[in-house]
Design a protein around this motif. Structure first.
Motif, PDB file in Angstrom:
ATOM      1  N   ALA A  30       0.840  -1.189   0.000  1.00 47.15           N
ATOM      2  CA  ALA A  30       0.000   0.000   0.000  1.00 47.15           C
ATOM      3  C   ALA A  30       0.870   1.231   0.000  1.00 47.15           C
ATOM      4  CB  ALA A  30      -0.872  -0.003   1.237  1.00 47.15           C
ATOM      5  N   THR A  31       0.504   2.197  -0.806  1.00 45.78           N
ATOM      6  CA  THR A  31       1.260   3.437  -0.829  1.00 45.78           C
ATOM      7  C   THR A  31       0.561   4.530  -0.042  1.00 45.78           C
ATOM      8  OG1 THR A  31       0.165   4.022  -2.841  1.00 45.78           O
ATOM      9  CG2 THR A  31       2.306   3.001  -3.053  1.00 45.78           C
ATOM     10  N   GLY A  32      -0.722   4.404   0.046  1.00 43.96           N
ATOM     11  CA  GLY A  32      -1.433   5.443   0.744  1.00 43.96           C
ATOM     12  C   GLY A  32      -1.337   5.258   2.241  1.00 43.96           C
ATOM     13  N   ALA A  33      -1.622   6.321   2.968  1.00 45.24           N
ATOM     14  CA  ALA A  33      -1.575   6.215   4.415  1.00 45.24           C
ATOM     15  C   ALA A  33      -2.818   5.479   4.902  1.00 45.24           C
ATOM     16  CB  ALA A  33      -1.530   7.605   5.013  1.00 45.24           C
ATOM     17  N   ALA A  34      -2.659   4.698   5.938  1.00 48.95           N
ATOM     18  CA  ALA A  34      -3.815   4.044   6.532  1.00 48.95           C
ATOM     19  C   ALA A  34      -4.404   4.994   7.566  1.00 48.95           C
ATOM     20  CB  ALA A  34      -3.395   2.756   7.185  1.00 48.95           C
ATOM     21  N   PHE A  35      -5.693   5.112   7.547  1.00 49.93           N
ATOM     22  CA  PHE A  35      -6.313   6.059   8.462  1.00 49.93           C
ATOM     23  C   PHE A  35      -6.869   5.331   9.674  1.00 49.93           C
ATOM     24  CE2 PHE A  35      -5.805   9.705   5.908  1.00 49.93           C
ATOM     25  CZ  PHE A  35      -5.804   9.250   4.613  1.00 49.93           C
ATOM     26  N   ALA A  36      -6.546   5.872  10.824  1.00 50.49           N
ATOM     27  CA  ALA A  36      -6.904   5.201  12.065  1.00 50.49           C
ATOM     28  C   ALA A  36      -8.385   5.348  12.384  1.00 50.49           C
ATOM     29  CB  ALA A  36      -6.070   5.761  13.205  1.00 50.49           C
ATOM     30  N   GLU A  37      -9.000   6.430  11.929  1.00 50.39           N
ATOM     31  CA  GLU A  37     -10.397   6.626  12.273  1.00 50.39           C
ATOM     32  C   GLU A  37     -11.175   7.076  11.054  1.00 50.39           C
ATOM     33  OE1 GLU A  37     -10.483  10.941  14.186  1.00 50.39           O
ATOM     34  OE2 GLU A  37      -9.192   9.556  15.266  1.00 50.39           O
ATOM     35  N   GLY A  38     -12.491   6.981  11.111  1.00 51.17           N
ATOM     36  CA  GLY A  38     -13.326   7.370   9.991  1.00 51.17           C
ATOM     37  C   GLY A  38     -13.350   6.279   8.938  1.00 51.17           C
ATOM     38  N   LYS A  39     -14.178   6.495   7.907  1.00 46.56           N
ATOM     39  CA  LYS A  39     -14.304   5.478   6.877  1.00 46.56           C
ATOM     40  C   LYS A  39     -13.231   5.662   5.810  1.00 46.56           C
ATOM     41  CE  LYS A  39     -18.982   4.057   7.475  1.00 46.56           C
ATOM     42  NZ  LYS A  39     -20.204   3.596   6.824  1.00 46.56           N
ATOM     43  N   THR A  40     -12.828   4.546   5.271  1.00 47.34           N
ATOM     44  CA  THR A  40     -11.784   4.575   4.242  1.00 47.34           C
ATOM     45  C   THR A  40     -12.297   3.898   2.982  1.00 47.34           C
ATOM     46  OG1 THR A  40     -10.039   4.489   5.895  1.00 47.34           O
ATOM     47  CG2 THR A  40      -9.435   3.824   3.676  1.00 47.34           C
ATOM     48  N   LEU A  41     -12.043   4.542   1.861  1.00 49.87           N
ATOM     49  CA  LEU A  41     -12.378   3.959   0.565  1.00 49.87           C
ATOM     50  C   LEU A  41     -11.065   3.553  -0.104  1.00 49.87           C
ATOM     51  CD1 LEU A  41     -14.248   3.380  -1.871  1.00 49.87           C
ATOM     52  CD2 LEU A  41     -14.020   5.786  -2.503  1.00 49.87           C
ATOM     53  N   LYS A  42     -10.908   2.246  -0.285  1.00 47.11           N
ATOM     54  CA  LYS A  42      -9.678   1.772  -0.925  1.00 47.11           C
ATOM     55  C   LYS A  42      -9.859   1.725  -2.438  1.00 47.11           C
ATOM     56  CE  LYS A  42      -7.695  -1.169   2.678  1.00 47.11           C
ATOM     57  NZ  LYS A  42      -7.274  -2.547   2.987  1.00 47.11           N
ATOM     58  N   ILE A  43      -8.889   2.281  -3.137  1.00 52.22           N
ATOM     59  CA  ILE A  43      -8.869   2.222  -4.601  1.00 52.22           C
ATOM     60  C   ILE A  43      -7.595   1.493  -5.007  1.00 52.22           C
ATOM     61  CG2 ILE A  43      -8.749   3.573  -6.741  1.00 52.22           C
ATOM     62  CD1 ILE A  43     -11.419   3.972  -5.369  1.00 52.22           C
ATOM     63  N   GLY A  44      -7.730   0.514  -5.885  1.00 53.22           N
ATOM     64  CA  GLY A  44      -6.554  -0.233  -6.340  1.00 53.22           C
ATOM     65  C   GLY A  44      -5.880   0.457  -7.511  1.00 53.22           C
ATOM     66  N   GLN A  45      -4.611   0.229  -7.639  1.00 53.94           N
ATOM     67  CA  GLN A  45      -3.870   0.692  -8.826  1.00 53.94           C
ATOM     68  C   GLN A  45      -2.907  -0.415  -9.186  1.00 53.94           C
ATOM     69  OE1 GLN A  45      -0.291   2.116  -8.799  1.00 53.94           O
ATOM     70  NE2 GLN A  45      -0.458   1.854 -11.007  1.00 53.94           N
ATOM     71  N   LEU A  46      -3.079  -0.933 -10.389  1.00 50.87           N
ATOM     72  CA  LEU A  46      -2.323  -2.112 -10.829  1.00 50.87           C
ATOM     73  C   LEU A  46      -1.667  -1.784 -12.164  1.00 50.87           C
ATOM     74  CD1 LEU A  46      -1.703  -5.193 -10.647  1.00 50.87           C
ATOM     75  CD2 LEU A  46      -3.972  -5.609 -11.589  1.00 50.87           C
ATOM     76  N   GLY A  47      -0.365  -1.915 -12.243  1.00 45.98           N
ATOM     77  CA  GLY A  47       0.293  -1.611 -13.508  1.00 45.98           C
ATOM     78  C   GLY A  47       1.784  -1.837 -13.433  1.00 45.98           C
TER      79      GLY A  47
END
Lengths: 407, 286
Positions: A30-47
């Motif tokens: 994962a390159t993005g930061a993980a958020f400790a609170e609140g909702k998170t929307l994960k988006i994939g990037q493959l290439g």
């Protein structure tokens, strides 16, 4: 003096393959930061993010991360009244379909991600399809193969303007406005290069242009283009068309042709980078007509300026190619905002929203709409309606030649 | 025809520098350096940094490429290869180490220099005509520098004490040790020299073809083709392999579609190895 050289070479080749797979596996992350609170929307990037074609996937990754950073800085994206932080999960497939499949399984299966940006070539994008259908996930390839977007396929949405849409536009423009009559084609010897070449040759013939050379190709790992260009320049074309040419190859192809005395125009159906052209081709880089993004000074909005800053922060420097890859995540997020949170996990809701979706193009100064398109080519809307921007290199700058719309 | 000869000669000289470095390392260390292409790439990127970022003269960049990549090679040899060769009896361990080193260098370069192709403008401008052939002045300069460096390396390995020690080590490691030579030091110098040659080649060719962080594997592949043709570990063989590959490419691209050229080269290489697996100048026993 040495021992069993051939045996050692063969062993070494095996070792290289094993280590390559291991490296790609380690590269999952994962390159993005993980958020400790609140909702998170994960988006994939493959290439592809390593090797000779690394720039294609890395530009996707940086563009997605820059967009995510911009939204996260505002507290996240509002979907159905709730704020979601965006997390980009990137996987490097090294342009190897085997790794694309394992990467898609990781993103769509293990991570449960339903929206994936990528991959970057026809071969790798095709390999995602069964995985995407298994998990009913949407993916946004930068690949032109029609079968990806034509029914019964329905999970892929093209993130760019296809080569067979760009080539006719360029050739028509140059025939009408620059008097081009004789065209030569020089393609990368891989599936994308050759299929783009075939599409462009057909477009040239349909326009009544004289195709003086169509079979010149170069290997993907070529470093010297003088030999292949020697033959092409000898056919005395008005235009040398470079289908699917990577930003790393285009300036070298141009420089070789100019050193051989060629004074005509060049064209490419892929995005390029002006800094690379200036560094490597200098004055020989003038006269290239190619597809541009939203980054040209004359057309870009303030929001695009912000994106350029965010991208530069992520990647370390701006890349004009990113101007063609700025749309995918923005359109995914806007569509999810339109559908509400149900589409986050159920892509059938997303698919149902595609035909009626429309938003203002935030990246262009002029008032224009962003929609899904592609009915003419695929029989269904499975393409982001990215504006068709044609640029020409002149005195070290991209100048905008024309702006149009596909479909 | 003149253009084919010019293209072949220029390609051969460029390739010879790459092949010389890898064959030196193989000859002295018995290590197939899969990171050779990455050393080439780093040499190019150092020249780019010196000339474009720091705006210093090209000669400074080339010198920096030779010194830095040579030192990287010596460091890798001293800290990694020497130890693995000492404690391991399996020869594939050094190959895996070399592959790992290649991936490490590639990813470090990607991190530091980014994903873009990097290049510098030609050192000299202009194009000469040789009969009906075009000969860009920059390529002619690179060709001349390459020939001068090849001559310097040949003089070094043939007529200096260190060079003779390297050749002795390549011929018989045990005998060289018994003669009292410091084989660890010679190995380190040899690895450093081979790496420096790769760095110089990258530094020269960045003005012709540019480099990017991912170019290493393609360069290593060509280097292996050359030493398989000429005979691994034999300096003359490396030069012969470079000439064979350079002219095969030039002739192939002139006569056949690009896709056919490397198909023919690999087919010819397989057939050639069936007849002479040790290469043109390699010995049948190794």
């Amino acid at each position: 003096m040495m021992e069993a050289t051939r045996r050692r070479l063969l062993k070494g080749a095996g070792a290289l393959a094993v280590a390559g797979v291991m490296a790609a596996a380690v590269g999952l992350g994962a390159t993005g930061a993980a958020f400790a609170e609140g909702k998170t929307l994960k988006i994939g990037q493959l290439g592809v993010m390593s090797g000779a074609e690394a720039s294609w996937g890395l530009v996707n990754k940086y563009a997605a991360q820059a967009t995510a950073d911009m939204w996260n800085a505002k507290g996240g994206v509002d979907i159905g009244g709730e704020k979601y932080k965006i997390e980009i999960v990137s996987v490097d497939d090294r342009n190897d379909p085997k790794l694309t499949v394992s990467g898609a399984e990781r993103l769509m299966g293990q991570e449960g991600i339903r929206y994936v940006i990528g991959s970057n070539t026809d071969v790798t994008a095709t390999s995602i399809r069964p995985i995407a259908e298994k998990y009913n996930a949407m993916y946004f390839p930068y690949a032109s193969s029609r079968s990806l977007y034509t029914k019964p396929a329905e999970n892929a949405v093209m993130g760019m303007v296809a080569s067979y849409q760009v080539a006719p536009a360029i050739l028509k423009l140059l025939k009408a406005e620059r008097g081009v009559q004789k065209v030569a084609f020089v393609a990368r010897n891989d599936s994308d290069g050759l299929s783009n070449r075939d599409d462009a040759v057909k477009a040239a013939k349909d326009l009544g242009l004289d195709v003086v050379s169509a079979d010149a190709t170069y290997e993907a790992n070529a470093t010297d283009f003088f030999p292949v260009m020697s033959n092409v320049v000898a056919t005395a074309p008005d235009l040398i068309f470079l289908p699917a040419s990577a930003p790393s190859n285009t300036p070298l192809l141009m420089r070789a042709a100019r050193e051989l005395g060629y004074a005509g125009l060049f064209a490419s159906d892929s995005g390029q980078d002006i800094k690379v052209i200036n560094e490597m081709a200098g004055d020989a880089g003038n006269g290239l007509v190619s597809i541009g993004g939203a980054s040209a000074d004359a057309i870009r909005s303030e929001y695009m300026d912000e994106f350029i800053k965010a991208y530069t922060k992520v990647a370390g420097e701006w890349n004009d190619e990113a101007g063609t890859k700025v749309y995918a995540l923005e359109v995914i997020l806007a569509t999810l905002q339109a559908t509400g949170p149900a589409a986050i996990d159920d892509t059938n809701v997303f698919k149902a929203a595609i035909p009626g979706f429309s938003m203002k193009n935030p990246f262009l100064k002029e008032d224009s709409k962003l929609t899904f398109t592609g009915e003419a080519d695929y029989g269904q809307k499975r393409q982001i309606g990215v504006p068709l921007v044609l640029t020409e290199t002149k005195d070290g700058q991209f100048t905008t030649l024309a702006i149009g719309q596909v479909d | 025809m003149e253009q084919i000869l010019v293209n072949g000669a220029i390609l051969s000289a460029n390739y010879a520098l790459i092949a010389l470095g890898i064959t030196l390392i193989f000859g002295i260390m018995n290590v197939l350096n899969f990171a050779h292409g990455q050393m080439f790439m780093i040499g190019g990127l150092i020249v780019y940094t010196v000339c474009v970022v720091f705006k210093l003269p090209y000669a400074v960049g080339l010198l920096a490429a030779a010194v830095v990549v040579g030192l990287i090679g010596m460091l890798l040899e001293r800290t990694l290869f020497q130890r693995v060769m000492r404690i391991s009896s399996r020869e594939e361990n050094t190959m895996l180490l070399a592959v790992g080193t290649a991936l490490l260098l590639e990813n470090i370069a990607l991190f530091i220099f980014g994903e873009k192709q990097r290049g510098i403008p030609p050192m000299v401008s202009g194009v000469y005509r040789l009969g009906s052939a075009f000969l860009p002045a920059n390529r002619l300069l690179v060709f001349a520098i390459s020939l001068a460096l090849i001559a310097a390396v040949l003089l070094f390995v043939n007529f200096t004490r260190q060079g003779r020690a390297m050749r002795a080590l390549a011929q018989d490691r045990t005998a060289t040790m018994l003669m009292g030579a410091d084989v660890n030091r010679i190995s380190m110098l040899g690895f450093g020299l081979g790496a420096a040659l790769a760095g110089i080649a990258g530094g020269l060719l960045i003005s012709v073809s540019g480099v990017n962080a991912g170019i290493g594997t393609a360069i290593s592949t060509k280097a292996f083709i050359m030493i398989m043709i000429g005979g691994a570990g034999v300096i003359g063989g490396a030069l012969l392999g470079a000439v064979a590959l350079g002219f095969a490419e030039a002739i192939g691209y002139a006569l056949f579609p690009g896709s056919v050229t490397y198909l023919l080269i690999f087919t010819a290489l397989i057939l050639f190895l069936l007849i002479r697996p040790q290469g043109i100048m390699g010995k049948p026993w190794g």
